[in-house]
Design a protein around this motif. Structure first.
Motif, mmCIF file in Angstrom:
data_model
loop_
_atom_site.group_PDB
_atom_site.id
_atom_site.type_symbol
_atom_site.label_atom_id
_atom_site.label_comp_id
_atom_site.label_asym_id
_atom_site.label_seq_id
_atom_site.Cartn_x
_atom_site.Cartn_y
_atom_site.Cartn_z
ATOM 1 N N ARG A 93 0.837 -1.211 0.000
ATOM 2 C CA ARG A 93 0.000 0.000 0.000
ATOM 3 C C ARG A 93 0.870 1.259 0.000
ATOM 4 O O ARG A 93 0.562 2.257 0.663
ATOM 5 N N GLY A 94 1.977 1.191 -0.723
ATOM 6 C CA GLY A 94 2.857 2.344 -0.883
ATOM 7 C C GLY A 94 3.894 2.528 0.196
ATOM 8 O O GLY A 94 4.740 3.413 0.086
ATOM 9 N N VAL A 95 3.869 1.688 1.236
ATOM 10 C CA VAL A 95 4.811 1.816 2.356
ATOM 11 C C VAL A 95 5.817 0.659 2.300
ATOM 12 O O VAL A 95 5.418 -0.509 2.310
ATOM 13 N N PRO A 96 7.128 0.955 2.247
ATOM 14 C CA PRO A 96 8.128 -0.126 2.196
ATOM 15 C C PRO A 96 8.073 -1.005 3.447
ATOM 16 O O PRO A 96 8.055 -0.496 4.577
ATOM 17 N N HIS A 97 8.033 -2.313 3.233
ATOM 18 C CA HIS A 97 8.073 -3.296 4.317
ATOM 19 C C HIS A 97 9.240 -4.253 4.063
ATOM 20 O O HIS A 97 9.461 -4.665 2.925
ATOM 21 N N ARG A 98 9.944 -4.600 5.117
ATOM 22 C CA ARG A 98 11.020 -5.579 4.981
ATOM 23 C C ARG A 98 10.471 -6.986 5.241
ATOM 24 O O ARG A 98 9.738 -7.207 6.207
ATOM 25 N N ILE A 99 10.826 -7.921 4.370
ATOM 26 C CA ILE A 99 10.421 -9.309 4.565
ATOM 27 C C ILE A 99 11.324 -9.941 5.618
ATOM 28 O O ILE A 99 12.545 -9.967 5.457
ATOM 29 N N GLU A 117 11.153 -0.297 11.500
ATOM 30 C CA GLU A 117 10.548 -0.219 10.180
ATOM 31 C C GLU A 117 9.389 -1.218 10.097
ATOM 32 O O GLU A 117 9.360 -2.208 10.822
ATOM 33 N N PRO A 118 8.419 -0.978 9.197
ATOM 34 C CA PRO A 118 7.335 -1.947 9.009
ATOM 35 C C PRO A 118 7.899 -3.272 8.493
ATOM 36 O O PRO A 118 8.838 -3.300 7.693
ATOM 37 N N VAL A 119 7.306 -4.357 8.960
ATOM 38 C CA VAL A 119 7.813 -5.689 8.648
ATOM 39 C C VAL A 119 6.690 -6.560 8.099
ATOM 40 O O VAL A 119 5.558 -6.518 8.589
ATOM 41 N N LEU A 120 7.017 -7.333 7.076
ATOM 42 C CA LEU A 120 6.137 -8.388 6.586
ATOM 43 C C LEU A 120 6.724 -9.698 7.095
ATOM 44 O O LEU A 120 7.760 -10.155 6.618
ATOM 45 N N ILE A 188 -1.722 -3.698 -4.997
ATOM 46 C CA ILE A 188 -1.539 -3.701 -3.549
ATOM 47 C C ILE A 188 -0.199 -3.075 -3.163
ATOM 48 O O ILE A 188 0.001 -2.668 -2.022
ATOM 49 N N LEU A 189 0.717 -2.969 -4.105
ATOM 50 C CA LEU A 189 2.015 -2.360 -3.834
ATOM 51 C C LEU A 189 1.936 -0.830 -3.849
ATOM 52 O O LEU A 189 2.788 -0.159 -3.280
ATOM 53 N N ALA A 190 0.930 -0.296 -4.519
ATOM 54 C CA ALA A 190 0.792 1.151 -4.698
ATOM 55 C C ALA A 190 0.010 1.776 -3.540
ATOM 56 O O ALA A 190 -0.681 1.075 -2.798
ATOM 57 N N PRO A 191 0.082 3.095 -3.377
ATOM 58 C CA PRO A 191 -0.742 3.764 -2.359
ATOM 59 C C PRO A 191 -2.224 3.485 -2.588
ATOM 60 O O PRO A 191 -2.662 3.314 -3.732
ATOM 61 N N PRO A 192 -3.035 3.435 -1.537
ATOM 62 C CA PRO A 192 -4.464 3.107 -1.669
ATOM 63 C C PRO A 192 -5.212 3.970 -2.673
ATOM 64 O O PRO A 192 -6.148 3.491 -3.328
ATOM 65 N N VAL A 193 -4.814 5.221 -2.829
ATOM 66 C CA VAL A 193 -5.519 6.100 -3.758
ATOM 67 C C VAL A 193 -5.429 5.574 -5.186
ATOM 68 O O VAL A 193 -6.341 5.789 -5.996
ATOM 69 N N VAL A 194 -4.358 4.852 -5.505
ATOM 70 C CA VAL A 194 -4.184 4.330 -6.858
ATOM 71 C C VAL A 194 -5.153 3.182 -7.107
ATOM 72 O O VAL A 194 -5.832 3.123 -8.138
#
Length: 244
Positions: A93-99, A117-120, A188-194
């Motif tokens: 959703r446009g926010v980088p997440h580390r796997i 950082e956000p994590v997947l 799903i990789l792009a910002p929600p507005v897209v």
């Protein structure tokens, strides 16, 4: 009666050598083509040569070789691919997440609010990381699409007959004459507005199967973020094909 000479089947690709590097060029024969053309996909890096019906493969080979420098230059501009692997940074959703792979056999993939950082987070063996991440993203985009479709169905007064999610290369979404909507999972990789804009765009086609003034007026009424979403896609859309 003399036997007609049959042309040998075309190879599926040509190997072109330039400055010590070998480039794979896919072969496509198109009866409507009037000349040889070369194309390098900015999304995937695939190199394709298209041949008219009567062009010989040897002619195509010479043509591709003569454009070896052009092929190399175009490929150098294609963004480096990012596989779904432990440690990779992937936008969600446009926010980088580390796997991050957890030492667990639970099989759960989830988003974690890490301090740094956000994590997947993926709980599986290293050989299953890519599959688990892809499955997670597929599920997330289907949920987001379903919510957006429900929203615009209420506004439009009509909805699609079905929604299909694919890995499309040439377009982010489409609407068939029968009222089926197709979308790329990469939204799903792009910002929600897209994603929201793409759903509104394709649902507007349920009423206006064209890009007439009436279509754009309807789309503007459905979604106020048309310009912002299109500008983002123009700047960043190609890069979404780097992932996975």
């Amino acid at each position: 009666m003399p036997f007609a000479l049959l042309r040998r089947p075309d190879p599926d690709h040509l190997d072109i050598v330039h400055d010590g590097e070998t480039y794979r060029v896919a072969v496509r024969r198109r009866p409507t083509a009037r000349r040889l053309t070369l194309r390098v996909s900015a999304a995937t890096g695939e190199v394709v040569i298209t041949l008219p019906a009567r062009s010989a493969i040897s002619t195509a080979q010479r043509f591709a070789v003569s454009h070896g420098g052009w092929i190399a230059a175009r490929l150098a501009r294609v963004p480096e691919r990012v596989p779904f692997a432990e440690g990779a940074m992937v936008p969600l959703r446009g926010v980088p997440h580390r796997i991050v792979r957890r030492c667990s056999r639970s099989g759960i993939t989830r988003i974690e609010a890490d301090a740094a950082e956000p994590v997947l987070s993926v709980s599986c063996g290293p050989e299953h990381v890519a599959r688990r991440v892809q499955a997670f993203l597929d599920g997330e985009v289907r949920r987001d699409l379903a919510r957006a479709v429900a929203h615009y169905t209420a506004k439009l007064g009509q909805g699609p007959v079905r929604i299909t999610v694919r890995d499309t290369r040439s377009r982010w979404g489409s609407c068939t004459a029968g009222g089926a909507l197709n979308f790329s999972w990469r939204l799903i990789l792009a910002p929600p507005v897209v994603l929201d804009y793409l759903v509104a765009h394709e649902m507007a086609h349920l009423r206006e199967m064209n890009h007439s003034a009436r279509f754009w007026t309807l789309l503007g009424q459905l979604c106020p973020e048309v310009d912002a979403a299109e500008a983002w896609l123009k700047r960043n859309g190609t890069a979404l094909h780097r992932y996975g």
